[in-house]
Scaffold this active site. Structure first.
Site, PDB file in Angstrom:
ATOM      1  N   GLU A   1     -14.069  73.622 -28.286  1.00 36.53           N
ATOM      2  CA  GLU A   1     -14.775  74.088 -27.220  1.00 36.53           C
ATOM      3  C   GLU A   1     -15.052  75.519 -27.355  1.00 36.53           C
ATOM      4  OE1 GLU A   1     -11.907  74.056 -23.883  1.00 36.53           O
ATOM      5  OE2 GLU A   1     -13.454  74.687 -22.546  1.00 36.53           O
TER       6      GLU A   1
ATOM      7  N   ASP B   1     -16.543  81.737 -16.872  1.00 36.71           N
ATOM      8  CA  ASP B   1     -15.450  81.921 -15.854  1.00 36.71           C
ATOM      9  C   ASP B   1     -14.528  83.134 -15.602  1.00 36.71           C
ATOM     10  OD1 ASP B   1     -16.327  79.069 -15.765  1.00 36.71           O
ATOM     11  OD2 ASP B   1     -14.283  78.403 -15.723  1.00 36.71           O
TER      12      ASP B   1
HETATM   13  C1  9WN Z   1     -15.113  75.142 -14.168  1.00 44.36           C
HETATM   14  C2  9WN Z   1     -16.981  72.221 -18.297  1.00 44.36           C
HETATM   15  C3  9WN Z   1     -16.754  73.767 -17.840  1.00 44.36           C
HETATM   16  C4  9WN Z   1     -18.037  74.589 -18.330  1.00 44.36           C
HETATM   17  C5  9WN Z   1     -17.667  76.178 -18.160  1.00 44.36           C
HETATM   18  C6  9WN Z   1     -16.334  76.493 -18.363  1.00 44.36           C
HETATM   19  C7  9WN Z   1     -15.306  75.596 -17.729  1.00 44.36           C
HETATM   20  C8  9WN Z   1     -14.690  74.894 -15.502  1.00 44.36           C
HETATM   21  C9  9WN Z   1     -13.070  74.966 -15.852  1.00 44.36           C
HETATM   22  O1  9WN Z   1     -15.534  74.263 -18.080  1.00 44.36           O
HETATM   23  O2  9WN Z   1     -15.438  75.808 -16.279  1.00 44.36           O
HETATM   24  O3  9WN Z   1     -16.434  75.060 -13.876  1.00 44.36           O
HETATM   25  O4  9WN Z   1     -12.563  74.019 -15.483  1.00 44.36           O
HETATM   26  O5  9WN Z   1     -12.775  75.999 -15.992  1.00 44.36           O
HETATM   27  O6  9WN Z   1     -16.160  77.868 -18.051  1.00 44.36           O
HETATM   28  O7  9WN Z   1     -18.743  77.000 -18.637  1.00 44.36           O
HETATM   29  O8  9WN Z   1     -19.121  74.193 -17.967  1.00 44.36           O
HETATM   30  O9  9WN Z   1     -16.845  72.290 -19.759  1.00 44.36           O
END
Ligand code: 9WN
Length: 442
Positions: free
Chosen positions: A411, A169
């Site tokens: 995470e 992100d």
């Molecule tokens: C938006 C779920 C996801 C991962 C991504 C990570 C984060 C989401 C967020 O979480 O993104 O898609 O809420 O920020 O960056 O890689 O798939 O774990």
């Protein structure tokens, strides 16, 4: 010290705790929906001991496929209170969205064909073949959508319309490109008055996790705003590519897509099918086009700004990901392996940091701007194996396993101390622990 089997059992318990019907959430509190690339990683772990559940995980993703072939990055749990829930993503704004389920309007790294092929391999042979037969048309439609709607110049490189699509992100290249685009007056004023800071109290993630470990509030507001602009365009890729200035040919996404193209080809071969000629052609082009992302001066790959056609020469872990594609030549791979081994960049005690240690962005706690992530390490381990760097692959495998064993199912982790940050009991950390622990590198 507990042995690996004990940790595998604990990892399985994490995946069970995060299971919600037909899918596994990344973490039931912080991320209460299904995410595309998370579920693909989860399927790799599940396939080691419950391949039927891995198949269900993949089928649930494909069940939410849009009529145009897109597989959305989030399949929403309508009852979960979450900032990126159904009211944020009214997917019905697009006539291509499915009616029986609510989803986001964008995609995520396309590991699906790889995860499906791996799952089929672990199922009993007859079941595996049926699974591939059922999934193949959908996987094919997904790859066709990517090249039809996201490769407007037909050069073999897919364009992303938001950093959520690349899965990293707030990765520096994306943030840097975003910061070059002027904000509309109301948003600039909003930032000037520091009004964005109020919202942090209402964010689901920052209530549970110290804010400095998460996406900054300014970046979060900007990402939400960019997603809203896409929503206004009814999630139509053509319109978005015409109008938006934040468009990137992302090196991680395209590297994964190339590897997935090869998996799709293998699936077609197993089923005795031929891939459509135009798709085949684009897949071949993709393997050459990745070279356009190479920068000889710094000896690494970068994502490219689709509008300016300039490489975004801001180093991040994405620069190493062409190793996963399997299509770069041996000299290029050697360059990346040397870079990865550099003590001042990518080789702290717990590699591989998401940005190099000498980057001005580096912060050991801050989301995709420093920490080590299990999924990135897994992708790079696979890449190293592909190019025969078995010693390096074993090292990364071991460091990743020890980091998780010593610090928990987090995470992400500090590359300096190994300490875990972000959400605990995180599904892809658990799943990839299982897969890496079982991986015999030789
Ligand atoms: C938006 C779920 C996801 C991962 C991504 C990570 C984060 C989401 C967020 O979480 O993104 O898609 O809420 O920020 O960056 O890689 O798939 O774990």
């Amino acid at each position: 010290m507990e042995d690996t089997n004990e940790y595998i059992k604990k990892a399985q318990a994490v995946l069970d705790a995060n299971q919600l019907g037909n899918y596994t959430t990344p973490n039931s509190q912080i991320y209460p929906h299904q995410w595309l690339w998370d579920s693909c990683f989860v399927a790799y772990g599940l396939a080691e001991y419950q391949p039927q559940r891995a198949a269900t995980e993949i089928n649930n993703l494909l069940d939410a496929q849009w009529a145009n072939g897109m597989v959305p990055h989030m399949i929403l749990n309508p009852t979960a209170p979450h900032w990126l829930g159904p009211s944020f993503w009214p997917s019905q704004r697009s006539s291509a969205a499915p009616k029986h389920v609510q989803t986001s309007g964008m995609t995520q790294p396309p590991l699906l064909s790889l995860a499906a092929l791996n799952t089929a391999d672990k199922l009993p042979p007859a079941e595996g073949k049926i699974f591939l037969k059922q999934t193949y048309p959908k996987l094919l439609a997904y790859h066709q959508w990517l090249y039809r709607e996201r490769d407007p110049l037909q050069n073999g490189l897919v364009v992303l319309v938001h950093s959520w699509e690349c899965g990293l992100d707030n990765s520096p290249p994306w943030i840097e490109a975003l910061n070059k685009i002027p904000n509309p007056l109301w948003l600039a004023t909003f930032f000037k008055l520091k009004a964005d800071k109020i919202g942090i109290k209402f964010r689901h993630d920052t209530q549970a996790i110290p804010p400095h470990q998460r996406l900054s509030q300014t970046d979060a507001v900007k990402l939400l705003y960019r997603a809203i602009l896409f929503r206004k365009n009814r999630y139509d890729s053509k319109t978005q590519i015409k109008k938006s200035r934040w468009l990137i040919e992302d090196v991680t996404f395209n590297s994964i897509l190339i590897a997935a193209n090869r998996a799709l080809f293998d699936i077609a071969t197993i089923l005795g099918e031929d891939l459509p000629a135009d798709l085949n052609l684009r897949m071949q082009k993709a393997e050459q086009a990745i070279e356009e992302l190479w920068d000889g001066d710094t000896g690494q790959y970068y994502s490219r700004n689709f509008r300016s056609k300039k490489l975004i020469k801001t180093p991040s872990i994405a620069s190493l990901m062409p190793l996963f594609s399997g299509c770069i030549d041996k000299d290029r791979a050697q360059n990346l392996v040397s870079l990865m081994g550099s003590a001042t960049k990518y080789r702290p005690a717990f590699p591989v940091p998401s940005v190099p240690l000498d980057s001005p962005y580096f912060d050991q706690h801050h989301y995709w701007q420093g920490p080590t992530w299990a999924n990135a390490n897994w992708l790079l381990t696979q890449g190293l194996i592909r190019y025969g760097y078995l010693k390096e692959a074993s090292y990364l495998q071991n460091q990743t396993l020890r980091m998780i064993e010593q610090n928990g199912w987090f995470e992400y982790f500090s590359p300096l101390s190994g300490k875990g940050y972000g959400a605990n009991n995180f599904s892809w950390t658990a799943a990839l622990y299982i897969h890496l622990a079982r991986l015999n590198i030789g």
